[in-house]
Design an enzyme around this catalytic site. Structure first.
Site, short mmCIF file in Angstrom:
data_model
loop_
_atom_site.label_atom_id
_atom_site.label_comp_id
_atom_site.label_asym_id
_atom_site.label_seq_id
_atom_site.Cartn_x
_atom_site.Cartn_y
_atom_site.Cartn_z
CD GLU A 128 6.00 51.21 -123.40
OE1 GLU A 128 6.93 52.08 -124.13
OE2 GLU A 128 4.88 50.63 -123.45
CE LYS A 130 11.80 59.17 -124.99
NZ LYS A 130 13.14 59.94 -124.18
CG ASP A 132 17.44 59.85 -119.86
OD1 ASP A 132 17.99 59.74 -120.92
OD2 ASP A 132 17.96 61.22 -119.39
CE1 TYR A 239 12.00 50.89 -126.61
CE2 TYR A 239 12.87 50.87 -124.20
CZ TYR A 239 13.15 51.28 -126.47
OH TYR A 239 14.10 51.72 -126.19
CE LYS A 327 12.33 63.62 -123.73
NZ LYS A 327 13.03 64.84 -124.31
CB CYS A 421 38.20 94.74 -120.10
SG CYS A 421 38.36 92.47 -120.40
CB CYS A 424 42.81 93.89 -120.94
SG CYS A 424 41.64 94.55 -121.39
CB CYS A 439 37.22 94.36 -123.32
SG CYS A 439 38.70 94.67 -123.65
CB CYS A 445 41.79 92.08 -124.25
SG CYS A 445 41.12 91.03 -123.09
S1 IVH Z 1 9.14 53.39 -127.99
C1 IVH Z 1 9.52 54.09 -132.99
N1 IVH Z 1 9.36 53.31 -125.28
O1 IVH Z 1 13.56 56.45 -126.38
C2 IVH Z 1 9.00 53.75 -131.17
N2 IVH Z 1 11.36 53.84 -126.62
O2 IVH Z 1 13.30 59.40 -128.45
C3 IVH Z 1 10.37 53.33 -130.69
N3 IVH Z 1 13.30 55.05 -124.55
O3 IVH Z 1 15.27 55.62 -128.72
C4 IVH Z 1 10.50 54.26 -129.21
N4 IVH Z 1 12.01 53.91 -123.29
O4 IVH Z 1 15.85 54.97 -126.55
C5 IVH Z 1 10.18 53.56 -126.45
N5 IVH Z 1 9.51 52.90 -122.95
C6 IVH Z 1 9.77 52.92 -124.32
C7 IVH Z 1 11.16 53.87 -124.41
C8 IVH Z 1 12.00 54.12 -125.23
C9 IVH Z 1 12.56 54.89 -123.07
C10 IVH Z 1 13.75 55.61 -125.41
C11 IVH Z 1 14.60 54.70 -126.92
C12 IVH Z 1 14.27 55.16 -128.19
C13 IVH Z 1 14.00 57.23 -127.70
C14 IVH Z 1 12.94 57.98 -128.28
#
Ligand code: IVH
Length: 694
Positions: A128, A130, A132, A239, A327, A421, A424, A439, A445
């Site tokens: 899934e 992730k 933000d 999720y 990541k 520097c 000064c 410096c 200074c």
């Molecule tokens: S699962 C035990 N699924 O990432 C697992 N988290 O670093 C709980 N987040 O606090 C999280 N997309 O805010 C999960 N598809 C996703 C996510 C997700 C974003 C964020 C969430 C969590 C943080 C963990």
């Protein structure tokens, strides 16, 4: 921010440590509130972490000073005022990160080993994006939405039910069959386009814009007035599951289907991967789409599909063993370098900073980046006018990685790092073996002056009663003190100061009295008070004892500039004064403006010769115990040095012990010292106190 910050934790006196711990507690609490409650952080995560680390280091050295409101004792962020607290039925956890295929592979191996699966057993995952945003916990009872809470510290968040009711993606009632009780977790987020429009609107109204879509989402969710939240374009992806009164699925993919059936939005890019090896290509696929997605993502979350296996794997620390966030690599961009600015820190360090044409990296407009130090500029051959590659990872300060050589303009010339520097005009020198140029105009200074004046007046140095940091800043800002001599001329500004709000005769007289009481200064305190780098209390004492009088010392330091001179030899022969320390002294006296400032000071005060000084040394009369293994010297050497400095060395720790030097593998003596509240220092701190060269 406290100017004590420039002093290494091991060099702080107890009074300074107490003052700084108080300042840090307040400052960290303020940043916690800005981040967690107002969603308007003022500093980067890295800078925040540095504050916490400094607090920890000072607390480790002065355990007695740990405050009831110590940042280390607070867990996460307390719920913002104005919201009721909401306890999660099951804790909301975070995820471990992987930064590449190798780390992902290790994660999979850990799962196999834990479950005792063979390498040939296929492992199905759900991937899934992730998101933000801000994570939330939604409680449904008999299919009805009853409460929604922010993550908070993972155990307890803020009840934002009223605000969540304004979010259109949130089902108020679950469609079809629903368990008696279920907690649904998901992410509240804002699309990038909506975020930009919101910021434009805020700026139009003269309000502060949000830093990024994540802060905008979290901030909008925490509005005190739900009518404001209602106007913010918040969205929601679901999720995960917290507590549930009954089993709702056998697999995570099955659970996602149920979420959709209940009426939640599940991210449409979520995908079941029949085998873990498919993660590589999925990661690439999503990475390629990232920039064109309407919302920010910073990686892909991989979750083991089978819920019975998730159950068996459980958690380690605050993260599940069955999921990981892979990541994306840090974002990069190119832009043109227009200038290299030199910034001067409080301790005089010259740091180069790139000034560039604005460019968007990872959703943030960047104009400045760090160039680290002069060697980095030379190594990467970075010139003004070059097209530079910059990188931004997470919230850290962007860095210049290198240049695009084909785009170099014909007239670009190598950058010459200043040897003066910029603040000064004093010489900026770079000790051998060090990366940083500094410096040398410490006393004059403007970038360093507040710190120097505060140090001069501090308890360990000249000890001027009433002239603490706050007043130093006040008098400096009013232009009344610029160098130490000015402190003694403060009495000439009586009328001016008394015209300020809140200043009465008595208050001012106390300070002026404190100053007058210090017109005679023991030589070692005077030397220490000048704040010359590497001249701590112990080294100042060694110098004072060796040269005896201020005039003899001043003359010798000037003469010692010439390498090979008798004065230089003599300076080097003082036990405890190594070449690096000698170098710092010589550099200080090589700057004529320092000498002018020193002479102006000496026109106001009198230095007491060391022989006639009544002050006891740092270690004079103290009882010291050594425990554990010292790594840089033998016990007999340590004992001899302590005794030479006037201390008594004993074997056992008691209430009468003043100091315990704790080496490696120390046992019960260190524990006893802690129990009795006796001051303990590390070997490195002891070396500093005893004046061993660094
Ligand atoms: S699962 C035990 N699924 O990432 C697992 N988290 O670093 C709980 N987040 O606090 C999280 N997309 O805010 C999960 N598809 C996703 C996510 C997700 C974003 C964020 C969430 C969590 C943080 C963990």
């Amino acid at each position: 921010m406290s100017t004590l910050r420039a002093i290494a934790p091991e060099a702080l006196t107890e009074a300074q440590a107490a003052e700084e711990l108080a300042a840090l507690a307040a400052e960290i609490a303020r940043h916690d509130a800005l981040y967690h409650q107002r969603d308007r952080p003022e500093i980067s995560d890295a800078a925040y972490d540095a504050l916490k680390r400094r607090n920890d280091a000072i607390e480790a050295r002065f355990p007695r000073l740990v405050r009831p409101d110590s940042p280390g004792r607070r867990v996460g962020a307390a719920p913002a005022r104005g919201f009721a607290k909401a306890r999660h039925r099951k804790p909301m956890l975070s995820l471990d990160n992987a930064f590449g295929a190798d780390e992902f592979g290790e994660f999979v191996t850990r799962i196999r080993n834990f479950l005792g699966l063979s390498a040939s057993e296929p492992l199905t995952f759900v991937a899934e994006p992730k998101i933000d945003g801000a994570s939330i916990n939604l409680t449904y009872e008999k299919g009805r939405f009853v409460r929604g809470a922010t993550r908070g510290d993972g155990t307890e968040g803020e009840d934002v039910t009223a605000n969540l009711l304004t979010v259109k993606d949130l089902p108020r009632r679950l469609k079809g069959d629903a368990p008696a009780l279920i907690e649904i977790r998901g992410e509240v987020y804002m699309e990038r386009g909506e975020f930009l429009a919101l910021n434009a609107g805020l700026e139009g109204e003269g309000e502060e814009p949000f830093m990024n879509p994540r802060n905008a989402a979290a901030g909008s969710l925490r509005q005190k007035d739900a009518a404001v939240t209602a106007k913010r374009p918040l969205r929601l992806f679901a999720y995960a599951m917290g507590e549930a009164s009954e089993k709702v699925a056998d697999t995570h993919s099955g659970f996602l289907e149920r979420l959709e059936a209940w009426g939640f939005h599940v991210n449409p890019l979520s995908k079941r991967l029949e085998d873990w090896a498919d993660a590589n290509s999925f990661q690439e696929e999503i990475g390629a789409q990232r920039a064109s997605l309407p919302y920010d993502i910073d990686g892909v979350v991989y979750k083991l599909d089978r819920l019975d296996w998730q159950e068996r794997l459980g958690f380690v620390g605050r993260a599940p063993r069955w999921a990981i966030a892979w990541k994306f690599p840090a974002e990069q961009a190119t832009t043109v370098l227009r200038d290299i600015e030199i910034q001067i820190g409080r301790t005089g360090a010259l740091t180069p900073r790139a000034v560039m044409d604005p460019v968007t990296v990872g959703g943030v407009v960047v104009r400045h980046a760090t160039l680290h130090n002069e060697d980095e500029i030379a190594r990467k051959d970075i010139r003004i006018g070059d097209t530079v590659i910059i990188q931004r990872a997470g919230d850290v300060i962007p860095q210049v990685l290198g240049i695009v050589s084909e785009k170099r303009p014909a007239d670009a010339v190598p950058f010459v790092f200043p040897d003066r520097c910029p603040a000064c005009g004093s010489h900026a020198v770079r000790p051998e073996g060090e990366a940083v140029r500094r410096c040398t105009g410490g006393l004059i200074c403007p970038a360093q002056v507040v710190e120097r004046l505060r140090h001069f007046a501090s308890r360990g140095a000249v000890d001027i009663e009433g002239l603490g940091e706050e007043n130093v800043i006040l008098f400096h800002e009013a232009g009344l003190i610029r160098q130490p001599a000015d402190i003694y001329r403060l009495k000439d500004h009586r009328e001016t100061i008394l015209s300020w709000k809140g200043w009465k005769d008595r208050k001012l007289d106390n300070i002026l009295g404190g100053i007058e009481a210090r017109r005679r200064i023991p030589l070692e305190r005077l030397i220490f008070g000048l704040g010359i780098r590497r001249i701590g209390e112990a080294n100042a004492k060694l110098l004072a004892r060796h040269y005896g009088s201020f005039d003899a010392w001043r003359e010798a330091m000037i003469a010692a500039r010439i390498v090979g001179s008798e004065a230089r030899e003599q300076l080097g022969s003082i036990i405890g004064i190594g070449p690096a320390i000698a170098e710092e002294l010589v550099e200080f006296f090589a700057e004529p403006r320092n000498i002018a400032a020193l002479d102006a000071l000496m026109a106001e005060v009198k230095a007491e010769d060391a022989a006639t000084s009544s002050e006891a040394g740092v270690l004079g009369g103290k009882t010291i115990v050594f425990t554990g293994t010292l790594e840089t010297m033998t016990r007999p050497e340590a004992k001899a040095r302590a005794e030479a400095l006037g201390a008594k060395v004993t074997d056992s720790v008691s209430k009468k012990t003043d100091l315990v030097v704790v080496g490696a593998d120390a046992g019960s003596k260190a524990a006893k010292a802690a129990a009795l509240g006796v001051r303990t220092v590390t070997e490195a701190e002891w070396r500093e106190m005893a004046g061993f060269s660094a």
